[in-house]
Scaffold this motif. Structure first.
Motif, PDB file in Angstrom:
ATOM      1  N   HIS A 112     -60.676  39.485 -22.946  1.00  0.00           N
ATOM      2  CA  HIS A 112     -61.785  38.823 -23.630  1.00  0.00           C
ATOM      3  C   HIS A 112     -62.782  38.151 -22.687  1.00  0.00           C
ATOM      4  CE1 HIS A 112     -60.143  39.448 -27.656  1.00  0.00           C
ATOM      5  NE2 HIS A 112     -58.953  39.201 -27.145  1.00  0.00           N
ATOM      6  N   PHE A 113     -62.338  37.777 -21.505  1.00  0.00           N
ATOM      7  CA  PHE A 113     -63.218  37.054 -20.588  1.00  0.00           C
ATOM      8  C   PHE A 113     -63.366  37.720 -19.223  1.00  0.00           C
ATOM      9  CE2 PHE A 113     -61.667  33.848 -23.556  1.00  0.00           C
ATOM     10  CZ  PHE A 113     -62.811  33.118 -23.851  1.00  0.00           C
ATOM     11  N   GLY A 114     -62.645  38.814 -18.984  1.00  0.00           N
ATOM     12  CA  GLY A 114     -62.605  39.412 -17.645  1.00  0.00           C
ATOM     13  C   GLY A 114     -63.943  39.891 -17.138  1.00  0.00           C
ATOM     14  N   ARG A 115     -64.760  40.448 -18.023  1.00  0.00           N
ATOM     15  CA  ARG A 115     -66.080  40.941 -17.594  1.00  0.00           C
ATOM     16  C   ARG A 115     -66.918  39.789 -17.045  1.00  0.00           C
ATOM     17  NH1 ARG A 115     -70.720  42.162 -16.642  1.00  0.00           N
ATOM     18  NH2 ARG A 115     -71.767  44.129 -17.116  1.00  0.00           N
ATOM     19  N   GLU A 116     -66.880  38.650 -17.721  1.00  0.00           N
ATOM     20  CA  GLU A 116     -67.599  37.472 -17.251  1.00  0.00           C
ATOM     21  C   GLU A 116     -66.995  36.953 -15.951  1.00  0.00           C
ATOM     22  OE1 GLU A 116     -68.573  32.862 -18.687  1.00  0.00           O
ATOM     23  OE2 GLU A 116     -67.390  34.207 -19.977  1.00  0.00           O
ATOM     24  N   VAL A 117     -65.676  36.967 -15.867  1.00  0.00           N
ATOM     25  CA  VAL A 117     -64.982  36.452 -14.686  1.00  0.00           C
ATOM     26  C   VAL A 117     -65.337  37.243 -13.434  1.00  0.00           C
ATOM     27  CG1 VAL A 117     -62.712  36.184 -13.609  1.00  0.00           C
ATOM     28  CG2 VAL A 117     -63.065  35.439 -15.973  1.00  0.00           C
ATOM     29  N   VAL A 118     -65.226  38.573 -13.501  1.00  0.00           N
ATOM     30  CA  VAL A 118     -65.473  39.375 -12.304  1.00  0.00           C
ATOM     31  C   VAL A 118     -66.942  39.318 -11.895  1.00  0.00           C
ATOM     32  CG1 VAL A 118     -63.509  40.906 -12.703  1.00  0.00           C
ATOM     33  CG2 VAL A 118     -65.750  41.531 -13.619  1.00  0.00           C
ATOM     34  N   GLU A 119     -67.837  39.255 -12.866  1.00  0.00           N
ATOM     35  CA  GLU A 119     -69.262  39.161 -12.525  1.00  0.00           C
ATOM     36  C   GLU A 119     -69.563  37.828 -11.839  1.00  0.00           C
ATOM     37  OE1 GLU A 119     -73.712  39.495 -14.574  1.00  0.00           O
ATOM     38  OE2 GLU A 119     -71.926  40.173 -15.672  1.00  0.00           O
ATOM     39  N   ARG A 120     -68.956  36.774 -12.321  1.00  0.00           N
ATOM     40  CA  ARG A 120     -69.165  35.454 -11.714  1.00  0.00           C
ATOM     41  C   ARG A 120     -68.643  35.435 -10.276  1.00  0.00           C
ATOM     42  NH1 ARG A 120     -68.819  30.044 -13.467  1.00  0.00           N
ATOM     43  NH2 ARG A 120     -69.052  28.708 -11.632  1.00  0.00           N
ATOM     44  N   ILE A 121     -67.449  35.940 -10.053  1.00  0.00           N
ATOM     45  CA  ILE A 121     -66.872  35.940  -8.711  1.00  0.00           C
ATOM     46  C   ILE A 121     -67.695  36.815  -7.774  1.00  0.00           C
ATOM     47  CG2 ILE A 121     -64.854  36.591  -7.332  1.00  0.00           C
ATOM     48  CD1 ILE A 121     -63.119  35.881  -9.747  1.00  0.00           C
ATOM     49  N   ALA A 122     -68.083  37.997  -8.254  1.00  0.00           N
ATOM     50  CA  ALA A 122     -68.856  38.920  -7.423  1.00  0.00           C
ATOM     51  C   ALA A 122     -70.198  38.312  -7.034  1.00  0.00           C
ATOM     52  CB  ALA A 122     -69.068  40.239  -8.162  1.00  0.00           C
ATOM     53  N   LYS A 123     -70.898  37.727  -7.977  1.00  0.00           N
ATOM     54  CA  LYS A 123     -72.202  37.140  -7.680  1.00  0.00           C
ATOM     55  C   LYS A 123     -72.075  35.950  -6.731  1.00  0.00           C
ATOM     56  CE  LYS A 123     -74.771  38.605 -11.780  1.00  0.00           C
ATOM     57  NZ  LYS A 123     -75.477  38.184 -13.017  1.00  0.00           N
ATOM     58  N   ASP A 124     -71.057  35.126  -6.936  1.00  0.00           N
ATOM     59  CA  ASP A 124     -70.839  33.990  -6.030  1.00  0.00           C
ATOM     60  C   ASP A 124     -70.582  34.475  -4.608  1.00  0.00           C
ATOM     61  OD1 ASP A 124     -71.178  32.254  -8.114  1.00  0.00           O
ATOM     62  OD2 ASP A 124     -69.052  31.753  -8.347  1.00  0.00           O
ATOM     63  N   PHE A 125     -69.831  35.553  -4.476  1.00  0.00           N
ATOM     64  CA  PHE A 125     -69.519  36.090  -3.152  1.00  0.00           C
ATOM     65  C   PHE A 125     -70.778  36.640  -2.486  1.00  0.00           C
ATOM     66  CE2 PHE A 125     -68.351  39.836  -0.569  1.00  0.00           C
ATOM     67  CZ  PHE A 125     -67.688  39.170   0.454  1.00  0.00           C
ATOM     68  N   LEU A 126     -71.585  37.377  -3.214  1.00  0.00           N
ATOM     69  CA  LEU A 126     -72.808  37.950  -2.644  1.00  0.00           C
ATOM     70  C   LEU A 126     -73.770  36.855  -2.189  1.00  0.00           C
ATOM     71  CD1 LEU A 126     -73.440  40.870  -5.173  1.00  0.00           C
ATOM     72  CD2 LEU A 126     -72.543  41.051  -2.846  1.00  0.00           C
ATOM     73  N   VAL A 127     -73.833  35.771  -2.959  1.00  0.00           N
ATOM     74  CA  VAL A 127     -74.694  34.654  -2.575  1.00  0.00           C
ATOM     75  C   VAL A 127     -74.150  33.945  -1.344  1.00  0.00           C
ATOM     76  CG1 VAL A 127     -75.531  32.370  -3.283  1.00  0.00           C
ATOM     77  CG2 VAL A 127     -75.619  34.282  -4.882  1.00  0.00           C
ATOM     78  N   SER A 128     -72.841  33.681  -1.318  1.00  0.00           N
ATOM     79  CA  SER A 128     -72.244  32.955  -0.197  1.00  0.00           C
ATOM     80  C   SER A 128     -72.346  33.730   1.108  1.00  0.00           C
ATOM     81  CB  SER A 128     -70.772  32.627  -0.496  1.00  0.00           C
ATOM     82  OG  SER A 128     -69.989  33.814  -0.544  1.00  0.00           O
ATOM     83  N   GLU A 129     -72.285  35.055   1.025  1.00  0.00           N
ATOM     84  CA  GLU A 129     -72.379  35.894   2.215  1.00  0.00           C
ATOM     85  C   GLU A 129     -73.814  36.317   2.516  1.00  0.00           C
ATOM     86  OE1 GLU A 129     -69.794  36.615   4.259  1.00  0.00           O
ATOM     87  OE2 GLU A 129     -68.677  35.214   2.972  1.00  0.00           O
TER      88      GLU A 129
END
Length: 332
Positions: free
Chosen positions: A118-135
């Motif tokens: 129910h929440f995985g799509r939001e979870v992976v998008e959030r983690i991926a975007k945070d990683f791209l920004v941090s790097e």
């Protein structure tokens, strides 16, 4: 100011602080899970909800089996014998439970799988975007990329947790495994439960430690899976240009080091050239050339075509009259 006035003033400040804390707690969502021995599924489920969803971010974790308390909470994971996403109840222990991630899956969900469904799509998008920004990476993923990432994370990371929590072996019961894996997430989480000889252990603190481990694993799973998703265009380009490397078309040369195996097999199947590519040539991070055999399948350790044992000590491998440098700084 006399001592009595100071005391009254201090007590008044404390009362204000208590009222503020009560108000804050009333505004902060509460997520319940069971007390006692904890497992990877509810630990990971709590991580996903409290760190990566807009609805439950920074929610408090309440560990109890008191149903009167659980009924008052905003969400409940792995306890309560109710699965109803409309009221955020995610338990899988009830006898009638028989839910799967999709019609293409046949492993019953654990609480981690229910939350991820129910929440995985939001979870992976959030983690991926945070990683791209941090790097500071100038990479944009499409909605289709995130959909693929969501599915891959379930298949490779969440589904094994579902299977383990539901007691489903990865191999037939009549087959004795040659070795056992004891370092997976479920094992690392389980080891944080107090042993029989430990006394006065704060289980809630151990649970929080387990959440840190699960969070770290989840982040790395998303990052590495994302790197695989983004690698396909580079592998496909190398396949299309393989005859520029060697007339046999059996060797591809990657422009940069990237995960290539799973993409290569899919690309070969799409192009109808299964088994034709035998070697992959690439430069490592030290700008040294490497050559790697293509295996029979992504899970296999058996190569389609081995270099000779004698060639292992040489700088070059002779492939049909063309000498391929195995480890050399200059181009071949």
């Amino acid at each position: 100011m006399c001592i009595r006035d100071r005391t009254q003033s201090t007590w008044g400040n404390i009362q204000v602080l208590i009222k503020f804390l009560r108000f804050f707690m009333s505004q902060t969502k509460q997520i319940g899970t069971h007390s006692g021995t904890f497992h990877a599924d509810e630990v990971l489920g709590c991580v996903m909800l409290t760190k990566y969803t807009q609805l439950f971010q920074n929610a408090n974790i309440v560990r109890t089996r008191d149903q009167n308390i659980l009924d008052k909470l905003d969400a409940v994971i792995d306890v309560g014998r109710i699965y109803d996403a409309s009221i955020h109840r995610y338990d899988h222990h009830q006898g009638e439970f028989n839910d799967f991630f999709s019609q293409n899956h046949n492993i019953r969900l654990s609480s981690a799988g229910l939350v991820f469904k129910h929440f995985g799509r939001e979870v992976v998008e959030r983690i991926a975007k945070d990683f791209l920004v941090s790097e500071k990476l100038d990479i944009q993923l499409s909605p289709e990329d995130y959909d693929q990432l969501y599915l891959r994370i379930y298949n490779t990371f969440i589904m094994p947790l579902d299977a383990t929590d539901n007691g489903i072996d990865a191999y037939p019961q009549d087959v004795e495994p040659r070795y056992r894996q004891t370092t997976a997430l479920e094992h690392r989480v389980s080891r944080l439960n107090p042993t029989w000889f430990e006394q006065n252990i704060d289980q809630d603190e151990r649970f929080r430690e387990a959440m840190k481990i699960a969070d770290d694993e989840l982040q790395w799973q998303v990052r590495t899976t994302m790197s695989r998703v983004l690698a396909k265009p580079y592998v496909e380009k190398a396949v299309d240009q393989r005859f520029n490397v060697h007339e046999s078309g059996a060797i591809i040369k990657l422009e940069l080091v990237c995960p290539w195996k799973e993409h290569l097999y899919r690309i070969e199947e799409e192009k109808g050239i299964q088994g034709q590519i035998k070697y992959v040539l690439f430069q490592d991070q030290l700008a040294e050339w490497r050559i790697q055999c293509v295996s029979l399948s992504p899970q296999s350790y058996t190569c389609l075509l081995y270099t000779s044992d004698a060639a292992d000590d040489l700088l070059c491998v002779d492939l049909g009259g063309r000498r391929i440098i195995k480890k050399k700084k200059q181009l071949f």
